[in-house]
Design a protein around this motif. Structure first.
Motif: not given
Length: 662
Positions: A273-290
């Motif tokens: 679960f942590y790895k999935e969220s970290k990958q999204r944080f590193d690759t999805e700008e909109e997710f990072k802002k949220r």
């Protein structure tokens, strides 16, 4: 007698002698007429009153010390240091801080202990007074001034000025009897102190890996030692449970389990679960802002986000507890979130005292002697690890009133922690002369290739996997020796498996100097030869079996301990008796340097010394033809019992659970 680590019997003999002298002096003054009313005798009356006061004080002091110390094990090394310290003081009363060196002798021909102070005093006299005095002459002068005591049989001066000390056998025998009657008691170490130990400290949403093994095992053992000697110990788990990573975890939770507020999310693998969220944080700008918005809402204590945070923390807690249950770890959770509300006040305190500088929007604190400053507030107004560590330090000092603070953290954090400690000292939270704040650093765990211990895929080894592998290998070892067929019941086999598996993992770590890296090898740690838990646990069960096979039960041993004199005539009996009584000095050394491998080395020495004794001295004599017991040498069985009792306490401090049958 400022030190509490004196030989109690020696102090008592000195106090008793002084009481006798004072009583005689009071009688002399009485006879001289000081209790009359003549003005000319007023001074004598004052002197008599002072003597009476001193006599009553000494009697009360002696009574209190006796009641405190009757059960404490005597630290013989400290006892001898007190004796030789008094002798040196009497021989050279004007010499400031003379060296005092007392150590166990390495060879029997040099006695039982050695005082090697004469060489140092010779150099000190030459340096401070330009007096050239031979060490041997100094040794002779020291020996002439040794006070009356109960532990020294004789002393000999050897070579250039070594003083060889031979202990009295009746003294050693008496101490062993006391151990058998009272059990293994801690040495007298002074007033009770509050100790705070920070150890284990995994991160929420990440699994415990082999890197957490050392802090967890070392910290637990230190706590057990401090508790055994009577200190009040607070065991703290400084969890990584706060910070920006929770923003991405909560954002991912909202997407994956949108009904998390009403239905508990089935997060089975938090690491994935942590790895999935970290990958999204590193690759999805909109997710990072949220994710950043989630952090703000979490820190503002929004109830929905606090619930999401708690859900994630609870999943981790359950996984951590599985590890702690296996390793028999007791610890109180007090993560970074506990100190969050205190961080604002920490920043203000450093600002009010003029220690804060602004650097590119950050608030930093420069600490003398350290090149890198502490960042106590980021440019966006957020706090850092530096802020939370300062808040934790202050809380432990000022709220918990810790006398001793121990941080069991890897060596890589050394500069950071020393900077934090120095900042706390600089701002006036503690005085290092009064309060001990220490970093118990440790090296990394290496694989057999001497590289950082990893899986074949390059990931950190999960700690739960390591423990399960240990259980499997321990059972294989027991079955190889056919312990499952005749020797042990299924319940005893299971107990032996757990004892060997977890005991070997702990001992392999603790038996190495914590400052060094060590190589993790199941084959070596499960070997029942050499300095391993497998060898010591097996030796312990053998010792416990001796009395059982002689049909001597615990009640009979307790009765014998009170009535039997421990004879130490055979050289191996004498060697074992002295080795058993070194236990308090071993503990005292570890309290000072926090190096637990010293206890492991001692237990191994005790086990091998016992083997020498057992091979040379018959405990139970049998008829060679019938196998019937013809004689039980009870004093030797008591030596077996004393050995096992000390080993059991040593195991307990190391967190190892021995079994009666293996």
């Amino acid at each position: 007698w400022s030190s509490r680590n004196y030989c109690v019997t020696t102090q008592f003999s000195f106090q008793e002698n002084e009481i006798k002298l004072l009583s005689a002096e009071i009688e002399r003054l009485k006879n001289f007429g000081c209790l009359g009313v003549s003005p000319s005798l007023e001074g004598l009356r004052d002197e008599n009153a002072k003597l009476k006061y001193r006599l009553n004080f000494l009697k009360k002091s002696l009574q209190e010390e006796r009641s405190k110390s009757t059960k404490s094990m005597i630290n013989i090394n400290s006892c001898l240091q007190e004796i030789f310290g008094a002798a040196i003081q009497a021989a050279y009363p004007d010499l400031e801080n003379p060296p005092l060196v007392v150590t166990p002798s390495q060879q029997p021909k040099f006695g039982d202990y050695q005082c090697n102070s004469a060489m140092g005093i010779s150099q000190l006299l030459l340096k401070t007074r330009e007096q050239k005095v031979s060490p041997r002459e100094i040794a002779e002068r020291i020996v002439k001034n040794i006070p009356a005591n109960e532990c020294i049989e004789k002393v000999e001066i050897a070579g250039p000025g070594f003083i060889n000390v031979h202990l009295r056998k009746d003294f050693v025998s008496k101490q062993l009897s006391s151990l058998l009657i009272n059990g293994v008691q801690p040495p007298a170490i002074g007033k009770r102190k509050k100790v705070v130990v920070d150890f284990s400290s995994p991160n929420i949403a990440k699994e415990m890996h082999v890197g957490h093994l050392r802090s967890t095992i070392i910290g637990e053992s230190m706590c057990r030692l401090f508790e055994f000697v009577g200190y009040d110990v607070l065991r703290l788990n400084h969890l990584g449970d706060w910070g920006t990573q929770f923003g991405m975890l909560i954002a991912h939770l909202q997407d994956k389990f949108p009904d998390y507020l009403s239905v508990s999310p089935p997060i089975g693998d938090l690491q994935a679960f942590y790895k999935e969220s970290k990958q999204r944080f590193d690759t999805e700008e909109e997710f990072k802002k949220r994710a950043y918005q989630c952090v703000v809402l979490l820190q503002s204590k929004n109830p929905d986000f606090i619930k999401a945070w708690n859900l994630i923390c609870d999943v981790s807690r359950r996984e951590f507890q599985k590890i702690y249950n296996c390793l028999d770890i007791t610890i109180i959770e007090r993560g970074e979130s506990f100190y969050h509300e205190m961080m604002k006040d920490i920043v203000k305190e450093f600002e009010d005292k003029g220690f804060v500088q602004v650097d590119d929007g950050r608030k930093v604190v420069f600490v003398p002697g350290f090149a890198v400053p502490l960042t106590i507030m980021k440019s966006d107004g957020g706090y850092t690890y530096d802020t939370s560590d300062l808040a934790a330090l202050k809380h432990r000092l000022c709220e918990e009133k810790g006398d001793i603070l121990i941080y069991v953290v890897d060596s890589g954090q050394s500069v950071h922690l020393q900077t934090v400690f120095a900042a706390g000292q600089m701002i006036g939270w503690y005085d290092p002369k009064v309060t001990r704040v220490a970093h118990a650093a440790f090296g990394v765990v290496l694989g057999e290739d001497k590289k950082k211990f990893k899986t074949r895929s390059g990931d950190s080894v999960r700690l739960i996997d390591l423990l399960e592998e240990g259980l499997k290998r321990a059972m294989d070892k027991l079955k190889d020796k056919e312990r499952d067929k005749v020797v042990l019941t299924p319940e005893e086999l299971k107990a032996a498996q757990t004892s060997v598996a977890f005991g070997c993992i702990k001992y392999a770590d603790l038996s190495h100097n914590r400052l060094n890296d060590y190589v993790f090898s199941f084959d070596k740690m499960l070997d029942d030869r050499g300095n391993t838990a497998a060898y010591l646990l097996y030796a312990f069960t053998r010792i416990r079996a001796i009395a059982r096979l002689a049909n001597i039960d615990e009640q009979m041993l307790r009765k014998a301990a009170r009535e039997e004199v421990l004879v130490l005539d055979h050289e191996k009996e004498w060697k074992l008796g002295k080795c058993i009584l070194r236990f308090p000095e071993i503990l005292q050394k570890i309290l000072e340097d926090l190096l637990l491998h010293t206890l492991c080395d001692y237990l191994y020495e005790l086990a091998t010394t016992f083997t020498e004794f057992y091979d040379s001295c018959y405990c139970v004599e049998k008829d060679r033809q019938t196998g019937q017991i013809v004689k039980v040498n009870m004093w030797r069985l008591l030596l077996c019992e004393a050995t096992a009792t000390v080993m059991a306490k040593g195991f307990d401090i190391l967190g190892i659970k021995p079994v009666q049958r293996m």
